[in-house]
Design a protein around this motif. Structure first.
Motif, PDB file in Angstrom:
ATOM      1  N   UNK A 280       0.857  -1.178   0.000  1.00 25.00           N
ATOM      2  CA  UNK A 280       0.000   0.000   0.000  1.00 25.00           C
ATOM      3  C   UNK A 280       0.902   1.240   0.000  1.00 25.00           C
ATOM      4  N   UNK A 281       0.387   2.411  -0.358  1.00 22.97           N
ATOM      5  CA  UNK A 281       1.257   3.590  -0.492  1.00 22.97           C
ATOM      6  C   UNK A 281       1.962   3.995   0.795  1.00 22.97           C
ATOM      7  N   UNK A 282       1.397   3.637   1.950  1.00 21.84           N
ATOM      8  CA  UNK A 282       2.071   3.962   3.201  1.00 21.84           C
ATOM      9  C   UNK A 282       3.374   3.233   3.384  1.00 21.84           C
ATOM     10  N   UNK A 283       3.601   2.174   2.621  1.00 23.67           N
ATOM     11  CA  UNK A 283       4.868   1.461   2.667  1.00 23.67           C
ATOM     12  C   UNK A 283       5.814   1.912   1.567  1.00 23.67           C
ATOM     13  N   UNK A 284       5.538   3.091   1.033  1.00 24.05           N
ATOM     14  CA  UNK A 284       6.436   3.761   0.091  1.00 24.05           C
ATOM     15  C   UNK A 284       6.756   5.125   0.686  1.00 24.05           C
ATOM     16  N   UNK A 285       8.028   5.448   0.726  1.00 23.64           N
ATOM     17  CA  UNK A 285       8.445   6.748   1.258  1.00 23.64           C
ATOM     18  C   UNK A 285       9.036   7.555   0.111  1.00 23.64           C
ATOM     19  N   UNK A 286       8.633   8.825   0.013  1.00 29.84           N
ATOM     20  CA  UNK A 286       9.095   9.636  -1.105  1.00 29.84           C
ATOM     21  C   UNK A 286       9.211  11.094  -0.748  1.00 29.84           C
ATOM     22  N   UNK A 287      10.013  11.807  -1.540  1.00 29.74           N
ATOM     23  CA  UNK A 287      10.197  13.244  -1.346  1.00 29.74           C
ATOM     24  C   UNK A 287       9.945  14.012  -2.637  1.00 29.74           C
ATOM     25  N   UNK A 288       9.242  13.390  -3.579  1.00 36.32           N
ATOM     26  CA  UNK A 288       8.979  14.027  -4.859  1.00 36.32           C
ATOM     27  C   UNK A 288      10.014  13.722  -5.919  1.00 36.32           C
ATOM     28  N   UNK A 289      11.137  13.142  -5.521  1.00 34.57           N
ATOM     29  CA  UNK A 289      12.203  12.809  -6.480  1.00 34.57           C
ATOM     30  C   UNK A 289      12.472  11.311  -6.535  1.00 34.57           C
ATOM     31  N   UNK A 290      12.281  10.626  -5.412  1.00 35.39           N
ATOM     32  CA  UNK A 290      12.619   9.210  -5.346  1.00 35.39           C
ATOM     33  C   UNK A 290      11.610   8.491  -4.465  1.00 35.39           C
ATOM     34  N   UNK A 291      11.146   7.333  -4.914  1.00 35.27           N
ATOM     35  CA  UNK A 291      10.256   6.492  -4.117  1.00 35.27           C
ATOM     36  C   UNK A 291      11.054   5.321  -3.563  1.00 35.27           C
ATOM     37  N   UNK A 292      10.953   5.105  -2.265  1.00 34.26           N
ATOM     38  CA  UNK A 292      11.678   4.035  -1.594  1.00 34.26           C
ATOM     39  C   UNK A 292      10.669   3.072  -0.978  1.00 34.26           C
ATOM     40  N   UNK A 293      10.806   1.798  -1.285  1.00 33.84           N
ATOM     41  CA  UNK A 293       9.911   0.769  -0.753  1.00 33.84           C
ATOM     42  C   UNK A 293      10.425   0.329   0.614  1.00 33.84           C
ATOM     43  N   UNK A 294       9.548   0.392   1.621  1.00 31.73           N
ATOM     44  CA  UNK A 294       9.947   0.079   2.990  1.00 31.73           C
ATOM     45  C   UNK A 294       9.092  -1.060   3.531  1.00 31.73           C
TER      46      UNK A 294
END
Length: 389
Positions: A280-294
């Motif tokens: 789900x999107x809550x397990x993706x962290x991003x800052x507008x430049x990079x998406x990190x799967x956590x």
């Protein structure tokens, strides 16, 4: 909605000291410990480490009046009320939920950061429950996160090691790990993307497809490293085993035909790969430049459709449709002759059935006082699976 919390205090040897007066904290989610710690410090001048949930006045989250066990270094100056609680050992208790557990884990983490030349000047507890304990460690060289998980999630470190080599641009930087479920991760800028709109979800799905395509060529190594192998018949056996203690009458037909259904999924021609398991999107962290799967604790080797189903499950059909179409087009291009949309349709009821089995696994692996976190999840997922079958 908020929580009212009562902290029963123990010293580092586990001796009960009494209870602080109840106080309110803003977040309703029971596992969030940061505001509990802040409240104890600001209201009562007491520095605590929250260990575990003891009692709740309602059957499931969120909100309510919760009683937690918390550790203090020494008896506080504030008056404490008498407290009678069952503090007996339990074989399923998490190591971080015992007196002295947080200190041992933080000592390991600070030692690893010292080895890397990174000084720790402050620590803060963020979360503690049956699935994880999470602390932030800050210093002049930046922040790191200590995460400790139970035995059924310990393969997360193996996944992170594989990702560090195969897809380093998509994963948290693993600074250290041990064999007890502890991992130490470098800080990731940005926010957890719970509010991701359809365009951002499309970008998440595309990035995740690239990762899964790489993993499809390396499933043997992932399984050898300890990642659960839930390919085809193994998934059916595992689901039945986990759900055996539960009332599964509502999905009896689905369970009875599960092997045949998974055979049909295999005939759709998609490769098995690394599945996040809770994309789900809550397990993706991003800052507008990079998406990190956590949060890879739910990961397994199996069918890629489980992740796109999780990413789209809360969307209406009109919004989910284009995401599913793009996902299917990518897999048709990478696996000519395959039928990704049929695989999705076949697995649609299996996805919540698998989640019911996951929650059943949690309940079998945690002590009874923490069952309220998950007790309603098994029947809810079984009901959803039945509705989709």
């Amino acid at each position: 909605m908020s929580r009212t919390v009562t902290l029963v205090l123990v010293d580092p040897a586990g001796r009960p000291l009494g209870a602080l007066p109840p106080y309110d904290v803003p977040e309703p989610w029971w596992q969030q410990a940061g505001s509990i710690v802040d409240g104890a410090r600001h209201r009562h001048g007491v520095d605590v480490a929250v260990l575990r949930l003891l009692t709740a006045d309602r059957p499931e989250p969120p909100g309510g009046h919760l009683t937690y066990l918390a550790e203090v270094a020494a008896p506080p100056a504030v008056p404490l009320a008498p407290a009678t609680m069952d503090l007996a050992p339990h074989p399923l208790r998490a190591p971080w939920a015992e007196p002295g557990g947080p200190a041992r884990s933080l000592a390991w983490a600070t030692g690893e950061l010292d080895r890397l030349g990174r000084l720790v000047t402050a620590v803060a507890q963020h979360r503690t429950w049956n699935l994880s304990a999470i602390w932030r460690l800050d210093g002049p060289d930046g922040s790191a996160w200590l995460k400790q998980v139970p035995a059924f999630f310990r393969h997360e470190a193996a996944v992170l090691r594989w990702l560090a080599t195969a897809a380093p641009d998509t994963t948290p930087t693993l600074l250290a790990a041990d064999d007890t479920g502890r991992v130490l991760l470098d800080h990731i800028p940005g926010d957890d993307r719970y509010v991701a709109d359809p365009a951002e979800r499309a970008a998440i799905a595309a990035a995740h497809h690239t990762l899964q395509r790489r993993a499809a060529d390396d499933v043997a190594a992932l399984v050898a490293a300890g990642v659960p192998d839930w390919r085809g018949p193994a998934l059916a056996r595992w689901i039945r085993d986990q759900l055996a203690p539960h009332d599964t009458a509502v999905v009896a037909d689905l369970l009875g035909g599960l092997d045949d259904r998974l055979d049909q999924v295999r005939d759709c021609g998609l490769p098995d790969t690394l599945v996040h398991g809770d994309l789900h999107p809550g397990n993706v962290r991003g800052d507008g430049r990079r998406a990190t799967f956590i949060d890879w604790g739910d990961a397994f080797v199996g069918h890629p459709a489980f992740d796109i189903l999780r990413l789209t499950e809360t969307l209406d059909a009109a919004t989910a449709g284009p995401l599913l179409d793009a996902w299917a087009a990518r897999w048709r291009a990478d696996a000519p002759g395959s039928d990704p949309r049929r695989a999705v349709d076949l697995l649609r009821p299996v996805a919540p059935l698998r989640m019911a089995a996951v929650y059943a696994m949690f309940l079998a692996g945690i002590e009874p006082s923490e069952h309220p976190y998950h007790l309603g999840d098994v029947p809810a997922c079984l009901k959803r699976a039945a509705a989709l079958a």
